[in-house]
Design an enzyme around this catalytic site. Structure first.
Site, PDB file in Angstrom:
ATOM      1  N   ASP A   1      -8.626   0.890  -6.407  1.00 14.80           N
ATOM      2  CA  ASP A   1      -8.193   1.375  -7.714  1.00 14.80           C
ATOM      3  C   ASP A   1      -7.830   0.240  -8.668  1.00 14.80           C
ATOM      4  O   ASP A   1      -7.877  -0.939  -8.303  1.00 14.80           O
ATOM      5  CB  ASP A   1      -6.982   2.302  -7.543  1.00 14.80           C
ATOM      6  CG  ASP A   1      -7.372   3.677  -7.030  1.00 14.80           C
ATOM      7  OD1 ASP A   1      -8.491   4.120  -7.338  1.00 14.80           O
ATOM      8  OD2 ASP A   1      -6.570   4.299  -6.312  1.00 14.80           O
TER       9      ASP A   1
ATOM     10  N   TYR B   1      -5.978  -3.388   5.385  1.00 12.23           N
ATOM     11  CA  TYR B   1      -5.349  -3.670   4.096  1.00 12.23           C
ATOM     12  C   TYR B   1      -4.088  -4.497   4.308  1.00 12.23           C
ATOM     13  O   TYR B   1      -3.415  -4.378   5.340  1.00 12.23           O
ATOM     14  CB  TYR B   1      -4.973  -2.373   3.378  1.00 12.23           C
ATOM     15  CG  TYR B   1      -6.117  -1.684   2.688  1.00 12.23           C
ATOM     16  CD1 TYR B   1      -6.353  -1.872   1.327  1.00 12.23           C
ATOM     17  CD2 TYR B   1      -6.978  -0.847   3.393  1.00 12.23           C
ATOM     18  CE1 TYR B   1      -7.405  -1.235   0.684  1.00 12.23           C
ATOM     19  CE2 TYR B   1      -8.032  -0.209   2.763  1.00 12.23           C
ATOM     20  CZ  TYR B   1      -8.235  -0.416   1.407  1.00 12.23           C
ATOM     21  OH  TYR B   1      -9.283   0.207   0.784  1.00 12.23           O
TER      22      TYR B   1
END
Length: 436
Positions: free
Chosen positions: A127, A200
């Site tokens: 994002d 991540y």
């Protein structure tokens, strides 16, 4: 003469009275929609002006004949710092996306004819503001060699220098790192669907956080759970299944030699096959509450118990900037190797060293100034203020803290599904694309 009352001002179809009855989350959504709409209009105007200017200076060029070319399917590994970009995925209303610049470079270099003909897949859709070190895409591009010769490992050394070509056309925040040929027998191989695991990292300063409590909290999200209360539910796009499997989650120092100071950097390292929209940022937002002693680690048990707690409590997720898609893992890596162009890798490393120097100098200057203020003036003690992580949580920090499970709640999943069914926005097939 009697005054005529002014007409009620409407914002996207809502009256003032209706707005007063909306909850906080709904009002935030409206504000974000208005800001996005305003940005879209500015970008459209700017793009139209640029098109008008370029149309006057356009020079005719003979079209490239792609029919005469050879092609091969490859994986590309690349990195980008997404702080100033609107996300990875291409958008109609802005050019500030990673994919916009990526496809501009791919088409300008004539490595592909178009996105539609390139059999393109991305591993993870990051994002706005989110970065990546290990982003991977699969794509069919132009090759120097016919298909029958492409399996020869010796010819890989003389293949087109893909990374060098693309890095000359990409912005400095986006760098191609390596590429890997996909064997002929794996023509349907996809960077998205064939990814075994995604890792991540979310970076944050130690400050005065209770790291042992945060580690206990991390252990509670490992395994398969319904994460509907630890993500942003994207029911409007047909995502109605929220069970995901977390393989591991840990809080570790970035540097083992620097881990005891408030300015020491740590990271949440989380691994799984697939993630939901804003899942990691929501998890991190709650972890920061645990680290500050505002919530107990057991709050994750309650948030994951969707039967006892069918509605998500309203809370702020963590900031986007510290999140990084660090690594994507594939079975094909067991037999194939990444092709790394030595000269281009040296150029990328040199560029990153320069970037590190600039940002590190700025950080050191601020840290030096901070330490000087803390030691010279008796008005503030070294342990009186710990505001290092205040900026990592979005929204306004309340003066009086309300426990998560005592806050106002959002609509339940069933209510959201019913709402979108009435609007006929639920697609027939569920869309389970990974959204971060």
């Amino acid at each position: 003469m009697e005054k005529v009352p002014p007409k009620q001002k409407k914002i996207r179809g809502a009256t003032k009275e209706e707005l007063l009855n909306f909850d906080k989350e709904k009002l935030i959504d409206i504000i974000l929609q208005l800001e996005t709409h305003n940005a879209q209009l500015k970008n459209i105007i700017s793009r139209n002006l640029n098109d008008d200017i370029q149309s006057d200076t356009r020079v005719y060029k003979k079209p490239f004949d792609f029919a005469k070319c050879h092609y091969r399917k490859v994986l590309f590994k690349f990195l980008y710092f997404g702080w100033d970009y609107q996300g990875l995925a291409i958008q109609e209303d802005t050019n500030q996306t990673i994919e916009h610049h990526l496809f501009h470079a791919l088409t300008k270099s004539c490595l592909i004819q178009s996105r539609e003909t390139a059999n393109y897949h991305r591993c993870g859709r990051t994002d706005k503001g989110v970065s990546a070190y290990g982003q991977v895409i699969s794509i069919t591009i132009r090759s120097k060699f016919p298909p029958e010769q492409q399996s020869d490992p010796e010819l890989l050394k003389t293949e087109m220098p893909y990374c060098k070509i693309l890095n000359r056309l990409l912005p400095k925040e986006i760098r191609m790192v390596a590429w890997m040929p996909i064997p002929d027998g794996l023509t349907n191989f996809s960077a998205r669907f064939d990814c075994k695991q995604r890792k991540y990292k979310y970076y944050f300063p130690r400050s005065n956080l209770d790291l042992p409590a945060m580690r206990i909290a991390c252990s509670k999200i490992i395994g398969s759970h319904d994460f509907r209360h630890l993500c942003k539910m994207d029911v409007g796009n047909g995502v109605v299944e929220f069970i995901r499997h977390i393989n591991s989650a840990a809080i570790l120092p970035v540097d083992d030699k620097d881990c005891d100071l408030p300015t020491s950097m740590y990271s949440l390292i989380i691994e799984g096959n697939a993630f939901l929209w804003h899942q990691i940022r929501c998890i991190m937002g709650v972890l920061l509450l645990v680290g500050q002693g505002l919530e107990k680690p057991e709050v994750f048990d309650q948030l994951l118990d969707v039967e006892s707690n069918p509605r998500k409590p309203q809370y702020n997720m963590a900031l986007d900037i510290p999140l990084n898609l660090f690594h994507c893992e594939y079975e094909i890596e067991d037999t194939n190797k990444w092709v790394c162009e030595r000269d281009e890798m040296m150029s990328v490393v040199s560029h990153l060293q320069n970037q590190w120097s600039i940002h590190s100098v700025k950080t050191t200057m601020i840290k030096d100034c901070l330490q000087d203020l803390e030691t010279k003036y008796n008005a503030i003690s070294n342990s009186e203020i710990f505001s290092h992580i205040d900026c990592l949580t979005q929204g306004v920090k309340p003066k009086v803290y309300t426990p998560l499970l005592k806050r106002q709640t959002c609509s339940s999943l069933e209510e959201r599904i019913e709402h979108f069914k009435k609007k006929r926005n639920i697609p027939e097939k569920e869309n389970n694309e990974d959204l971060k």
